[in-house]
Design a protein around this motif. Structure first.
Motif, PDB file in Angstrom:
ATOM      1  N   UNK A 300       0.822  -1.207   0.000  1.00 11.05           N
ATOM      2  CA  UNK A 300       0.000   0.000   0.000  1.00 11.05           C
ATOM      3  C   UNK A 300       0.859   1.263   0.000  1.00 11.05           C
ATOM      4  N   UNK A 301       0.279   2.358  -0.494  1.00 12.48           N
ATOM      5  CA  UNK A 301       0.864   3.684  -0.359  1.00 12.48           C
ATOM      6  C   UNK A 301       0.130   4.398   0.773  1.00 12.48           C
ATOM      7  N   UNK A 302       0.869   4.918   1.728  1.00 19.36           N
ATOM      8  CA  UNK A 302       0.279   5.557   2.903  1.00 19.36           C
ATOM      9  C   UNK A 302       0.669   7.031   2.924  1.00 19.36           C
ATOM     10  N   UNK A 303      -0.310   7.880   3.148  1.00 22.23           N
ATOM     11  CA  UNK A 303      -0.059   9.317   3.283  1.00 22.23           C
ATOM     12  C   UNK A 303      -0.711   9.821   4.560  1.00 22.23           C
ATOM     13  N   UNK A 304       0.041  10.563   5.366  1.00 16.07           N
ATOM     14  CA  UNK A 304      -0.476  11.139   6.607  1.00 16.07           C
ATOM     15  C   UNK A 304      -0.550  12.653   6.437  1.00 16.07           C
ATOM     16  N   UNK A 305      -1.769  13.212   6.503  1.00 16.28           N
ATOM     17  CA  UNK A 305      -1.986  14.628   6.217  1.00 16.28           C
ATOM     18  C   UNK A 305      -2.495  15.382   7.451  1.00 16.28           C
ATOM     19  N   UNK A 306      -1.843  16.483   7.846  1.00 18.48           N
ATOM     20  CA  UNK A 306      -2.438  17.347   8.872  1.00 18.48           C
ATOM     21  C   UNK A 306      -3.624  18.094   8.306  1.00 18.48           C
ATOM     22  N   UNK A 307      -4.683  18.214   9.106  1.00 18.98           N
ATOM     23  CA  UNK A 307      -5.878  18.942   8.658  1.00 18.98           C
ATOM     24  C   UNK A 307      -6.116  20.124   9.603  1.00 18.98           C
ATOM     25  N   UNK A 308      -7.337  20.318  10.081  1.00 18.17           N
ATOM     26  CA  UNK A 308      -7.642  21.465  10.932  1.00 18.17           C
ATOM     27  C   UNK A 308      -6.898  21.380  12.265  1.00 18.17           C
ATOM     28  N   UNK A 309      -6.561  22.554  12.795  1.00 19.26           N
ATOM     29  CA  UNK A 309      -5.767  22.639  14.022  1.00 19.26           C
ATOM     30  C   UNK A 309      -6.339  23.724  14.925  1.00 19.26           C
ATOM     31  N   UNK A 310      -6.355  23.443  16.237  1.00 21.76           N
ATOM     32  CA  UNK A 310      -6.735  24.444  17.227  1.00 21.76           C
ATOM     33  C   UNK A 310      -5.713  24.433  18.358  1.00 21.76           C
ATOM     34  N   UNK A 311      -5.271  25.635  18.752  1.00 23.21           N
ATOM     35  CA  UNK A 311      -4.245  25.757  19.783  1.00 23.21           C
ATOM     36  C   UNK A 311      -4.763  25.312  21.150  1.00 23.21           C
ATOM     37  N   UNK A 312      -3.948  24.630  21.936  1.00 20.21           N
ATOM     38  CA  UNK A 312      -4.282  24.439  23.352  1.00 20.21           C
ATOM     39  C   UNK A 312      -4.134  25.770  24.079  1.00 20.21           C
ATOM     40  N   UNK A 313      -4.643  25.835  25.299  1.00 16.23           N
ATOM     41  CA  UNK A 313      -4.624  27.111  26.025  1.00 16.23           C
ATOM     42  C   UNK A 313      -4.508  26.868  27.515  1.00 16.23           C
ATOM     43  N   UNK A 314      -3.793  27.780  28.186  1.00 10.86           N
ATOM     44  CA  UNK A 314      -3.747  27.777  29.653  1.00 10.86           C
ATOM     45  C   UNK A 314      -3.364  29.166  30.140  1.00 10.86           C
ATOM     46  N   UNK A 315      -4.143  29.699  31.068  1.00 15.21           N
ATOM     47  CA  UNK A 315      -3.887  31.004  31.682  1.00 15.21           C
ATOM     48  C   UNK A 315      -3.818  30.799  33.193  1.00 15.21           C
TER      49      UNK A 315
END
Length: 395
Positions: A300-315
């Motif tokens: 097989x040919x395998x491709x790993x793609x990043x998609x939507x991203x949201x930052x973690x947060x801490x205050x």
């Protein structure tokens, strides 16, 4: 204006019945998440035809940007401690909920809530806090009180999209210059949340007629091997843990194969993964971890793609915005504030990443999110409105 005077002004002019009216009106206007996401006409119409006219009735002049987000800027005396309030227009789709847009007033007792509640999709999430912020902003407009510093109010076209696009556009194009930000959240001061990167794994094989499977390379079989290789990383791909947020997680949440044809060995299979992140995590390392675990799977040919991203947060608790919100809760509600963290990803991390101290607060009740019993306590919405109004006129 001192705190005591601000409290008296709020008690005199901010009315429970107005908060109730706004909550019902917002719920009765459907604004569900669809495939169009931020471009959904019903979401845009809620902002354009409901929220904007309500603010204009109080003598305010909000604008709507090219993505459909509402932005209101009120100028205060000084250019520090500038506050941004952020709410959302989009709600979850109604699914199997009965009368999702009725806005019916129901007794909270069967749901272990005190007093009246508003029934309807999005009430417990976006629309309760939106009503609270609108009531507070309308109070400022109607009383014409002088603000201590600049106040911004944004109604985002997002709410269920799982990405920062809407509010990133506001920050990039809306001339918003805030020091502090409070985003729609729970009745506690939410100090942090996990981030998230969506990762798509594509497995490619070779299609053939399913009566002759030996002529093809079945991508579904390859996807099964991918899941097997990732099994040691699920649900916890790392041992490290945050004292409030716990561990990160890896979860497959969608799978689809192609071509969409009967009696055909599938040539492609796509699996979506939800990879949670803790404050300080690098999403590229999380993606590489998956790539390393999958490796090569012949033929097989395998491709790993990043998609939507949201930052973690801490205050931290000693942040200025936290202390200001604490004072507001003590003053107008008369009790000590509680603190919380969320495993969900939201927009708070984006603002902190951009140098704006951001936390969450409002009337959200996660017990009823996306359920058939979506409702919000009007007492909770009214309390949030009083807190937002205090922050607007006293900092």
């Amino acid at each position: 204006m001192d705190a005591g005077t601000a409290k008296k002004l709020i008690e005199k002019y901010l009315a429970y019945d107005e908060v109730k009216r706004l909550a019902v009106k917002l719920v009765q206007h459907a604004s569900p998440q669809t495939e169009l996401l931020e471009a959904e006409p019903q979401v845009l119409a809620l902002i354009r035809d409901v929220v904007k006219p309500e603010l204009e009735q109080a003598g305010l002049r909000p604008s709507i940007d090219k993505m459909g987000n509402l932005i209101l800027h009120l100028i205060g005396r000084i250019r520090s401690e500038r506050l941004l309030l952020v709410s959302y227009a989009m709600c979850a789709a109604p699914s199997t909920m009965q009368n999702p847009y009725s806005g019916e007033i129901v007794d909270g007792a069967p749901y272990k809530l005190d007093g009246e509640c508003v029934w309807g999709r999005g009430a417990c999430e976006q629309k309760g806090s939106l009503a609270a912020m609108m009531a507070a902003i309308k109070f400022v407009g109607a009383t014409k009180v002088e603000l201590p510093s600049d106040l911004y109010f944004v109604v985002s076209t997002a709410g269920e999209t799982g990405k920062h696009d809407s509010l990133a556009y506001v920050l990039d194009h809306g001339n918003v210059e805030a020091d502090w930000c409070i985003i729609d959240g729970p009745p506690e001061i939410q100090l942090g949340n996990k981030g998230r990167v969506d990762i798509r794994v594509i497995v490619r094989g070779k299609q053939s007629h399913s009566s002759r499977p030996w002529e093809g390379i079945d991508a579904i079989a390859g996807a099964m091997q991918v899941l097997e290789k990732l099994q040691p990383l699920m649900p916890y791909p790392e041992t490290k843990s945050h004292p409030e947020l716990g561990k990160v997680s890896l979860t497959p949440n969608a799978i689809e194969s192609f071509p969409k044809a009967t009696h055909t060995i599938q040539s492609e299979c796509r699996i979506m993964f939800d990879r949670r992140l803790l404050p300080g995590d690098d999403p590229t390392k999380a993606i590489q971890q998956m790539k390393d675990a999958i490796g090569e799977i012949e033929p097989f040919q395998i491709e790993v793609q990043p998609r939507d991203f949201m930052y973690p947060s801490e205050v931290k608790k000693d942040a200025e915005v936290v202390q200001a919100l604490e004072q507001a809760i003590r003053t107008v509600l008369g009790y000590e504030p509680q603190f919380s963290f969320s495993t969900a990803a939201n927009d708070t991390g984006l603002f902190n990443h951009r140098g704006i101290q951001a936390i969450n607060y409002g009337s959200r009740d996660i017990r009823f999110q996306h359920t058939d019993h979506d409702l919000v306590s009007l007492n909770s919405v009214f309390n949030a409105a009083k807190v937002f109004a205090f922050l607007a006129i006293h900092r």
